[in-house]
Scaffold this active site. Structure first.
Site, mmCIF file in Angstrom:
data_model
loop_
_atom_site.group_PDB
_atom_site.id
_atom_site.type_symbol
_atom_site.label_atom_id
_atom_site.label_comp_id
_atom_site.label_asym_id
_atom_site.label_seq_id
_atom_site.Cartn_x
_atom_site.Cartn_y
_atom_site.Cartn_z
ATOM 1 N N GLY A 186 15.161 40.854 52.457
ATOM 2 C CA GLY A 186 16.306 39.981 52.270
ATOM 3 C C GLY A 186 17.589 40.762 52.137
ATOM 4 N N HIS A 223 16.154 39.391 42.710
ATOM 5 C CA HIS A 223 16.905 40.607 43.044
ATOM 6 C C HIS A 223 18.145 40.259 43.891
ATOM 7 C CE1 HIS A 223 16.971 44.953 44.537
ATOM 8 N NE2 HIS A 223 17.598 44.344 45.539
ATOM 9 N N GLU A 224 17.940 39.458 44.934
ATOM 10 C CA GLU A 224 19.066 39.148 45.834
ATOM 11 C C GLU A 224 20.119 38.284 45.141
ATOM 12 O OE1 GLU A 224 19.476 40.780 48.433
ATOM 13 O OE2 GLU A 224 17.462 41.575 48.722
ATOM 14 N N HIS A 227 22.375 40.435 43.279
ATOM 15 C CA HIS A 227 23.477 40.950 44.116
ATOM 16 C C HIS A 227 24.565 39.894 44.274
ATOM 17 C CE1 HIS A 227 21.688 44.705 45.371
ATOM 18 N NE2 HIS A 227 20.686 44.146 46.031
ATOM 19 N N HIS A 233 22.371 47.958 43.110
ATOM 20 C CA HIS A 233 21.057 48.542 42.844
ATOM 21 C C HIS A 233 21.140 49.460 41.634
ATOM 22 C CE1 HIS A 233 19.967 47.683 47.256
ATOM 23 N NE2 HIS A 233 19.306 46.849 46.484
ATOM 24 N N TRP A 235 20.021 52.309 41.000
ATOM 25 C CA TRP A 235 20.313 53.735 41.232
ATOM 26 C C TRP A 235 21.698 53.920 41.856
ATOM 27 C CZ3 TRP A 235 17.331 50.606 44.130
ATOM 28 C CH2 TRP A 235 17.540 50.572 45.501
ATOM 29 N N VAL A 245 27.341 49.286 35.624
ATOM 30 C CA VAL A 245 26.866 48.655 34.389
ATOM 31 C C VAL A 245 26.595 49.775 33.381
ATOM 32 C CG1 VAL A 245 24.981 47.327 33.344
ATOM 33 C CG2 VAL A 245 25.857 46.690 35.597
ATOM 34 N N THR A 248 22.549 50.467 31.795
ATOM 35 C CA THR A 248 21.418 50.860 32.645
ATOM 36 C C THR A 248 21.506 52.372 32.827
ATOM 37 O OG1 THR A 248 22.781 50.372 34.569
ATOM 38 C CG2 THR A 248 21.232 48.677 33.894
ATOM 39 N N ASP A 284 6.834 43.159 42.477
ATOM 40 C CA ASP A 284 7.160 41.960 41.692
ATOM 41 C C ASP A 284 6.515 41.954 40.306
ATOM 42 O OD1 ASP A 284 8.722 40.977 43.693
ATOM 43 O OD2 ASP A 284 7.620 39.098 43.970
HETATM 44 ZN ZN LIG Z 1 18.980 44.914 46.855
#
Ligand SMILES: [Zn+2]
Length: 414
Positions: A186, A223-224, A227, A233, A235, A245, A248, A284
């Site tokens: 995705g 996850h999407e 975004h 992400h 990393w 952020v 994290t 997941d």
């Molecule tokens: Zn992503």
């Protein structure tokens, strides 16, 4: 370009190996958008300043204690009946979004103890729209036949003119397109991109629960949507990159599969990588938290002047004013190429309108013993072929596409 390179390399290997990580193209998608429209960088930097200022402001000015409810419309694009995802699958996906964003999913218990104190109930909920943009009653689910067999991260699914389905006003709805993405799980737009391209795209194989092993719980959409609400992400899409952020930990790269124990990188000891964060690529079953910092960032977009503020006044979840039921989607009458007339005289018509990607492909005509007698390139979706040179008898017309689909049909020349 990390995920793109990975994908390109991974195509050389098996599909199973490719699925060993969440093939999300959001970062590459953003890079492409920035190349197409350099002014977008300025707009995104303006939005980022707004977000950082809002986060830095006193907690009192934030929209605390208010549950944000987001109206959702799901556009299901199918080419064959098996791709026409059921409404039940949509309900299971909405349920999973709510459980993950509200931290009510049982997997929350699996969050490593060191990160539990910063794991957040984001107080963001998702609900299928009850009113469409014209205030007509809706289920919030659109099922639409498309002539296209698969899709890429190029936004075609967001346009009816390109065989996809136009978005509902993205100021008022979260648009989710579900279609056959092949090899890509995705991608999502970030807040601030073009309104007509705003939304989330999910491969039908990982949408809802009980789907592809490893990504069968519907957390790709979690996850999407992360975004879509401004999260990067974990990393930072670079070695020890910045995900904007604070709480994290930096991390050198994405995680795959189901890690356990402590993995340190980028001097992030003693707690190590936060591989259980929804914004990593972990399977997941092993992602289970957004942090307080991610919650604050996502909610900041809803503040007055924020890029997602207009959703708070959407009428998408209001009672409909018009009871008129929308016309049922007309089912396609064919899902295959057509040739006619059959038997044919001196002219045969090949109709590939069901899948315009046949245009440009080489088509051959063979006789009953497999001998190749004619070859031509398909130049339009309804093409006339002069077969005057063929003797009366039985023939085959045949072609093949990169995706493995093929045409092979018999016809008789009179
Ligand atoms: Zn992503």
């Amino acid at each position: 370009m990390r995920t793109y390179l990975l994908l390109t390399g991974a195509i050389l290997f098996s599909f199973g190996q490719l699925r060993a990580q969440r093939a999300c193209l959001s970062a590459d998608y953003l890079n492409n958008q920035l190349q197409v429209d350099p002014s977008l960088a300025e707009e995104m930097s303006r939005i980022e300043n707004f977000i950082q200022n809002h986060i830095a402001a006193s907690a009192n000015s934030r929209i605390e204690g208010v549950t944000i409810k987001i109206p959702v419309v799901v556009h299901i694009l199918y080419h064959v009946p098996g791709e026409n995802i059921s409404d039940e699958a949509v309900y299971s996906q909405i349920d999973m979004l709510n459980k993950c964003f509200r931290r009510t999913h049982p997997d929350s218990a699996k969050t490593p103890a060191v990160f539990k104190p910063i794991a957040a109930d984001c107080e963001i909920e998702f609900q299928l729209a009850t009113s469409d943009p014209l205030r007509r009653r809706t289920t919030g689910i659109i099922h639409k036949y498309t002539p296209l067999t698969y899709w890429q991260a190029d936004d075609m699914m967001k346009s009816s003119a390109q065989m996809g389905d136009d978005p509902w006003d993205s100021k008022s709805y979260l648009n989710i397109w579900v279609c056959n993405m092949r090899k890509i799980a995705g991608y999502s737009s970030l807040p601030g991109g073009p309104a007509t391209k705003d939304g989330v795209v999910i491969d039908l194989n990982v949408f809802g629960t009980n789907t592809k092993p490893g990504y069968e719980m519907g957390k790709t959409a979690v996850h999407e949507v992360g975004h879509w609400l401004g999260l990067r992400h974990i990393w930072g899409d670079a070695e020890c990159g910045d995900d904007l952020v604070a709480d994290t930990p930096p991390q050198s790269d994405y995680s795959i599969g189901c890690p356990t124990g402590i993995h340190t990188s980028c001097n992030n000891g003693p707690n190590g990588d936060m591989y259980s964060n929804y914004m990593d690529y972990t399977s997941d079953a092993c992602v289970n938290l957004f942090t307080e910092g991610q919650k604050t960032r996502m909610r900041a977009y809803f503040a007055a002047g924020g890029a997602r503020n207009s959703l708070l006044t959407s009428t998408g979840l209001s009672a409909p004013l018009i009871e008129e039921a929308p016309l049922p989607e007309e089912a396609p009458r064919w899902l295959a190429p057509r040739i006619y007339p059959n038997p044919a005289g001196n002219e045969l018509v090949l109709d590939v309108a069901y899948d315009i990607r046949w245009v440009g492909k080489v088509m051959i005509i063979l006789n009953a013993t497999g001998q190749r007698l004619m070859q031509f390139t398909i130049s339009s979706k309804i093409q006339k072929i002069n077969i005057a040179q063929l003797k009366p008898g039985l023939y085959f017309i045949s072609s093949r596409k990169e995706d493995g689909s093929y045409i092979k049909q018999k016809f008789i020349k009179m």
